[in-house]
Write a protein that holds these residues in place. Structure first.
Motif, PDB file in Angstrom:
ATOM      1  N   VAL A 232       6.843  18.743 -35.676  1.00  0.00           N
ATOM      2  CA  VAL A 232       6.316  18.566 -34.252  1.00  0.00           C
ATOM      3  C   VAL A 232       5.013  19.282 -34.086  1.00  0.00           C
ATOM      4  O   VAL A 232       4.928  20.589 -34.280  1.00  0.00           O
ATOM      5  CB  VAL A 232       7.548  19.124 -32.978  1.00  0.00           C
ATOM      6  CG1 VAL A 232       6.809  18.981 -31.688  1.00  0.00           C
ATOM      7  CG2 VAL A 232       8.739  18.091 -33.154  1.00  0.00           C
ATOM      8  N   GLU A 233       3.818  18.642 -33.531  1.00  0.00           N
ATOM      9  CA  GLU A 233       2.608  19.294 -33.580  1.00  0.00           C
ATOM     10  C   GLU A 233       2.556  20.103 -31.902  1.00  0.00           C
ATOM     11  O   GLU A 233       2.711  19.365 -31.067  1.00  0.00           O
ATOM     12  CB  GLU A 233       1.564  18.350 -33.581  1.00  0.00           C
ATOM     13  CG  GLU A 233       1.726  17.639 -35.012  1.00  0.00           C
ATOM     14  CD  GLU A 233       0.464  16.687 -35.224  1.00  0.00           C
ATOM     15  OE1 GLU A 233      -0.488  16.916 -34.379  1.00  0.00           O
ATOM     16  OE2 GLU A 233       0.506  16.031 -36.210  1.00  0.00           O
ATOM     17  N   TYR A 234       2.197  21.420 -31.926  1.00  0.00           N
ATOM     18  CA  TYR A 234       1.940  21.931 -30.621  1.00  0.00           C
ATOM     19  C   TYR A 234       1.004  23.181 -30.997  1.00  0.00           C
ATOM     20  O   TYR A 234       0.671  23.548 -32.165  1.00  0.00           O
ATOM     21  CB  TYR A 234       3.218  22.369 -29.965  1.00  0.00           C
ATOM     22  CG  TYR A 234       3.991  23.343 -31.061  1.00  0.00           C
ATOM     23  CD1 TYR A 234       3.901  24.751 -30.625  1.00  0.00           C
ATOM     24  CD2 TYR A 234       4.709  22.916 -31.953  1.00  0.00           C
ATOM     25  CE1 TYR A 234       4.485  25.707 -31.405  1.00  0.00           C
ATOM     26  CE2 TYR A 234       5.316  24.122 -32.657  1.00  0.00           C
ATOM     27  CZ  TYR A 234       5.462  25.165 -32.500  1.00  0.00           C
ATOM     28  OH  TYR A 234       5.776  26.380 -33.197  1.00  0.00           O
ATOM     29  N   ASP A 235       0.463  23.807 -30.059  1.00  0.00           N
ATOM     30  CA  ASP A 235      -0.637  24.783 -30.027  1.00  0.00           C
ATOM     31  C   ASP A 235       0.127  26.248 -29.557  1.00  0.00           C
ATOM     32  O   ASP A 235      -0.262  27.295 -30.223  1.00  0.00           O
ATOM     33  CB  ASP A 235      -1.825  24.476 -29.115  1.00  0.00           C
ATOM     34  CG  ASP A 235      -2.437  23.348 -29.577  1.00  0.00           C
ATOM     35  OD1 ASP A 235      -2.658  22.963 -30.563  1.00  0.00           O
ATOM     36  OD2 ASP A 235      -2.565  22.451 -28.666  1.00  0.00           O
ATOM     37  N   THR A 236       0.830  26.235 -28.629  1.00  0.00           N
ATOM     38  CA  THR A 236       1.280  27.473 -27.856  1.00  0.00           C
ATOM     39  C   THR A 236       2.831  27.568 -27.829  1.00  0.00           C
ATOM     40  O   THR A 236       3.289  26.457 -27.215  1.00  0.00           O
ATOM     41  CB  THR A 236       0.485  27.574 -26.388  1.00  0.00           C
ATOM     42  OG1 THR A 236      -0.852  27.731 -26.879  1.00  0.00           O
ATOM     43  CG2 THR A 236       0.848  28.879 -25.899  1.00  0.00           C
ATOM     44  N   ILE A 237       3.301  28.649 -27.867  1.00  0.00           N
ATOM     45  CA  ILE A 237       4.653  28.872 -27.719  1.00  0.00           C
ATOM     46  C   ILE A 237       4.726  29.639 -26.080  1.00  0.00           C
ATOM     47  O   ILE A 237       4.295  30.590 -26.053  1.00  0.00           O
ATOM     48  CB  ILE A 237       5.339  29.664 -28.495  1.00  0.00           C
ATOM     49  CG1 ILE A 237       5.472  28.885 -29.930  1.00  0.00           C
ATOM     50  CG2 ILE A 237       6.825  30.247 -28.136  1.00  0.00           C
ATOM     51  CD1 ILE A 237       6.121  29.838 -31.041  1.00  0.00           C
ATOM     52  N   GLY A 238       5.325  28.918 -25.096  1.00  0.00           N
ATOM     53  CA  GLY A 238       5.418  29.315 -23.814  1.00  0.00           C
ATOM     54  C   GLY A 238       6.966  30.000 -23.619  1.00  0.00           C
ATOM     55  O   GLY A 238       8.016  29.596 -24.245  1.00  0.00           O
ATOM     56  N   ILE A 239       6.876  31.166 -22.949  1.00  0.00           N
ATOM     57  CA  ILE A 239       8.067  32.065 -22.858  1.00  0.00           C
ATOM     58  C   ILE A 239       8.320  32.354 -21.292  1.00  0.00           C
ATOM     59  O   ILE A 239       7.458  32.817 -20.515  1.00  0.00           O
ATOM     60  CB  ILE A 239       7.528  33.541 -23.396  1.00  0.00           C
ATOM     61  CG1 ILE A 239       7.589  33.299 -25.176  1.00  0.00           C
ATOM     62  CG2 ILE A 239       8.847  34.288 -23.479  1.00  0.00           C
ATOM     63  CD1 ILE A 239       6.773  34.232 -25.785  1.00  0.00           C
TER      64      ILE A 239
END
Length: 534
Positions: A232-239
């Protein structure tokens, strides 16, 4: 072994950080339209203003907007809490863009609230097969973004799903359950949403995947390992991180530092908040009270709220390799009970019976009368003093190729080889880490001596990994009269923070270092050392 025999290093702060233009200082303002319809007004220094202008003037550069598919029942009754349909979302995005602020769009893929405890299907999607749902995810995402593009408010960042610990679109996309293939289906949903973003805006739009429980590294590692394995392609991990629910700031730092390293991604605290009082603006019991304040350790006052946010921002900015890219305060404008978390229609959709009202009112950054509180300043002014690192060459980058990093002195006991302490690649921060190891029992340290410090109390921290048998392994701080030390745990798999608190400087001088006495083949890695004034 440890002495002041060499000349002290005159201290110039090695790192001092404020906000640079790329650091995101955001606010989730999703209830704003409903708040204003209910008569809410906002003030700064006694002057009524547009709340977005207050946020912007204090340094906010981003807003976060959630979007629900159809947050009304068949009779047209709103579910409440912002009524965040496409029209409402576009109207809020227009207001933010007009003030020069960027927009993060948070797709819930539901008609109302979703989180790790519930991921309900939209009404119009119920009864569909997995394949049909997967098509709906793409088509719906594409249609929303195409309309926003048409209205000149295309989001700068897109979040595919909200607090996805348990997956999305239950039961098909649940991240645990029976029958197998759960993560395969979840990954397919995520890929469909991501493809819709890329098809509507081929230029770079930041893509975020978001989990709750920000202090739980094991949860993030489990979930993102599964997602990574499925490409899965993504840029940022949100927390999501709330200090009274999700562990300490050290727990959060451990998670942020390790996941940014493990996955090579930026990390961002996309939901956070803290109470400015234990008082209540309505009859509904609040999520934050005396017990939560005691757990988190900050006073339930405007100053305590601001202090928490300063410490949180410091933790984010100190993620190695500048991978900590920002924060969003969750619902800073939802400061009274006139807009309920759910109407009767909303509760019926969720299948729950509960009290109406707002459990979040005392965590807004405006008081119950709409006056801006101290915490609004965090969008423009971080705690720069707390971010100043007085350790020289703290991540061992300078001089690393020589084996002895610049500004550090190596010491080895008689019989210990000079290569027992060296710099190596695969670091937490930068390109190098410090490594202790030998094929036979060894005793060694590395240290630096600093002068020109302001007198006062400091904190020394280091990030470590270790394995094997260690007789003594510690970080230390030594003055002319006292020495403090903190044992390093033998943890092999992930980077762990070690803290030496209450380091007193009385004559402007201190020695800081790492000492390791170990049996053959025991190893210790050290990186990202910080000496900071409290």
């Amino acid at each position: 072994m440890l002495s002041f025999s060499i000349a002290f290093l005159a201290v110039q702060p090695a790192e001092a950080a404020g906000y640079d233009s790329s650091f995101i200082r955001g606010a989730d303002i999703s209830t704003l339209a409903d708040m204003e319809k209910a008569g809410a007004k906002y003030y700064e220094n006694g002057v009524q203003k547009d709340p977005l202008q207050i946020l912007k003037d204090n340094g906010a550069n981003y807003v976060r907007l959630r979007i629900w598919n159809d947050p009304k029942d068949a009779a047209g009754n709103s579910y409440g809490a912002g009524t965040n349909d496409l029209k409402t979302t576009i109207d809020l995005a227009k207001r933010a863009k007009a003030k020069g602020m960027k927009v993060l769009l948070d797709f819930h893929y539901s008609d109302f609230w979703v989180d790790p405890g519930k991921q309900n299907l939209p009404k119009s999607w119920q009864g569909l097969s997995f394949e049909q749902l997967n098509t709906k995810v793409y088509d719906y995402t594409h249609s929303v973004l195409a309309e926003m593009k048409k209205q000149n408010v295309y989001p700068d960042m897109v979040q595919i799903g909200n607090e996805l610990n348990s997956g999305m679109l239950w039961p098909h996309g649940k991240s645990w359950g029976e029958g197998g293939g759960e993560f395969d289906r979840l990954a397919a949903f995520l890929k469909s949403g991501i493809k819709a973003v890329k098809d509507t805006e081929p230029k770079d739009t930041t893509l975020m995947l978001h989990l709750a429980e920000g202090g739980n590294y094991e949860t993030f590692k489990w979930w993102f390992d599964e997602i990574t394995a499925r490409n899965v392609e993504y840029d940022t991990i949100g927390i999501s991180y709330y200090p009274y629910w999700h562990g300490t700031l050290d727990d959060l730092e451990t998670n942020m530092n390790n996941i940014s390293k493990r996955y090579g991604k930026d990390v961002m605290v996309v939901e956070t908040a803290y109470g400015h009082t234990t008082g209540n603006a309505d009859a509904k019991e609040n999520a934050f009270g005396q017990e939560e304040a005691a757990t988190a350790g900050y006073a339930a006052t405007p100053k305590g709220q601001h202090n928490f946010m300063q410490d949180l921002v410091t933790s984010i900015q100190q993620v190695p390799n500048k991978k900590g890219t920002g924060f969003f305060y969750w619902e800073p404008l939802w400061n009274n009970g006139k807009v309920s978390w759910a109407t009767t229609a909303g509760m019926n959709y969720l299948g729950v019976t509960d009290e109406p009202g707002n459990e979040w009112d005392n965590q807004a950054i405006f008081d119950f009368n709409g006056n801006a509180l101290d915490a609004v300043k965090i969008f423009g002014t971080p705690n720069a003093a707390a971010q100043t690192n007085y350790a020289k060459n703290p991540s061992f980058e300078s001089g690393a190729s020589s084996g002895t990093p610049t500004d550090w002195t190596k010491w080895t006991a008689a019989g210990t080889t000079g290569t027992a302490v060296k710099t190596e690649a695969d670091a937490l921060d930068g390109n190098y880490k410090l490594s202790f190891w030998d094929a036979k029992a060894y005793e060694a340290s590395i240290y630096q001596q600093l002068t020109g410090l302001q007198n006062g109390t400091y904190k020394l921290t280091a990030w470590v990994k270790a394995g094997g048998v260690h007789s003594t392994s510690e970080i230390y701080a030594k003055s002319a009269t006292t020495q403090l030390k903190q044992a390093i745990p033998s943890v092999a798999s992930d980077w762990t923070k070690v803290t030496l608190d209450d380091v007193k400087v009385t004559d402007g001088k201190i020695e800081i270092g790492v000492y390791n006495k170990a049996q053959a083949n025991a190893w210790l890695n050290v990186d990202h050392i910080k000496l900071q004034k409290k």
